[in-house]
Design an enzyme around this catalytic site. Structure first.
Site: not given
Lengths: 250, 250
Positions: B21, B53, B104, B157, B161, B167-169, B194
């Site tokens: 993304k 995931a 997002k 999403d 998120t 979520s890494r973000n 991302e």
């Protein structure tokens, strides 16, 4: 209804700010219509949106929507009631603010049930998104504006209520998802579960107006007709694979 | 770019499904455009939507969107890739699916920052709602359809998120909110963040197209220009009290 006792003492044209949420079960009336009927001398306003009382008490930032018949009146009250961390935004879409506030409680029950069954964050996100589409379809059929449903009192309150243990509607669904019968789930949640009474009338309205609302239907089947939660939720999450927005007006 | 090595071995017209993304930082191109440039013989498809995931691996229910140039192609792949708990819905709005998926991540950083500062559930709900309005405004200016942005790959999403430690973000924003510098916050989050690279180009695109996007602007100021997170977030949450949807096309 306790409101009736206010009728003789209210001055003409006095503002009554409604902070409850729901649709009257038998009549399908919104609360501003109920207030107008019981207190005909009053001017009802609706305060709604994503703000848990505990957050407000702690002075954490909160943004709500206040709806009146005119933007001018809503704006004056919003200014008067707002503080540095408690922010109120004005709207003249009373029906839109009420529809979002009432319907999100039904959808929060659905998300609670999914979480109670341990279906995970991804499933809840999908359920909330599809639930929002139902809120928009039914809300618009009832006269709400799209931007109100997409704003704080609609989407904002939906996503707060659908993901937080602070919400009684969510906790009620959670207990059902974990295996409790609706009646004992209701008893376990202290305070009023507004979505319980809203579910049946929301389902009835969506059928009368021919609005596709499978999530509201599933909640109704579970809490009002004794359907098995696992089966209902699984059915929702296994809709046939097809174009995402087929036959939607969106 | 590793994709380039695939160019000589790809058969003509082969489908390449992109699961990343973002928007290319220098060019402002979406990933399907980047793939089409590097692998001109391929037909790029975009898989996006609310699915961690870990949830997929555990077999929990997940619903994603797959976009191709035609609904027919997206539909065929969706059928082939879907399983009982892993559901894929078809779309022919590639730009819409990409815009939602990229933007997002920026908004999830904002929500992480707010949570890192302990602002509470109500504040995050307001921030997500206003962030969704930015996604819709900017996404539509870039060519996305409204219903795609309101669907699984956009709103779905976004809300997954914006509220999950998976979520890494979000975790990147959380670390910044708790006081870490952007560089060390990034190092602390294992894997690619991302939204970090998307933020600058999203802000640039919104300025070029004259789109009001104060939340994206605040994230940009904090992670790319060293602005103080507390001050930026407080400014966002204390917008002047005014009609909620003033000057919005929504």
């Amino acid at each position: 209804m306790v409101l009736r006792h206010l009728a003789p003492v209210l001055q003409d044209g006095i503002a009554v700010i409604v902070a409850a949420k729901g649709i009257e079960r038998v009549t399908g009336l919104f609360l501003h219509q109920v207030v107008a009927e019981i207190l005909p001398a009053s001017r009802p306003l609706i305060l709604s949106g994503p703000g848990f009382a505990q957050d407000v008490i702690k002075g954490l930032p909160t943004a709500l929507t206040l709806a009146a018949t005119t933007l001018d009146e809503a704006g004056r009250w919003s200014q008067d009631l707002s503080g540095p961390s408690f922010r109120i935004y004005a709207s003249d879409d009373i029906v839109g603010v009420e529809a979002g506030g009432a319907l999100k409680n039904v959808l929060a029950i659905a998300c609670g049930i999914a979480d109670g069954r341990g279906l995970g964050d991804s499933a809840r996100a999908a359920l909330t998104t599809r639930g929002f589409a139902e809120m928009v379809r039914l809300g618009r059929a009832l006269g709400a504006r799209r931007e109100t449903l997409t704003g704080l009192s609609g989407l904002g309150d939906l996503l707060l209520t659908c993901s937080s243990h602070q919400s009684r509607n969510y906790r009620f669904g959670l207990a059902i998802g974990e295996g409790a019968a609706p009646a004992s789930a209701c008893a376990a949640v202290e305070g009023v579960v507004e979505g319980m009474t809203t579910t049946a009338i929301a389902w009835q309205l969506s059928r009368e107006r021919n609005i596709r609302a499978p999530i509201i239907g599933a909640v109704h089947a579970i809490i009002d007709a004794g359907a098995e939660p696992g089966k209902e939720i699984a059915r929702l999450l296994r809709r046939p694979v097809r174009p995402e927005h087929e036959d939607e007006e969106n």
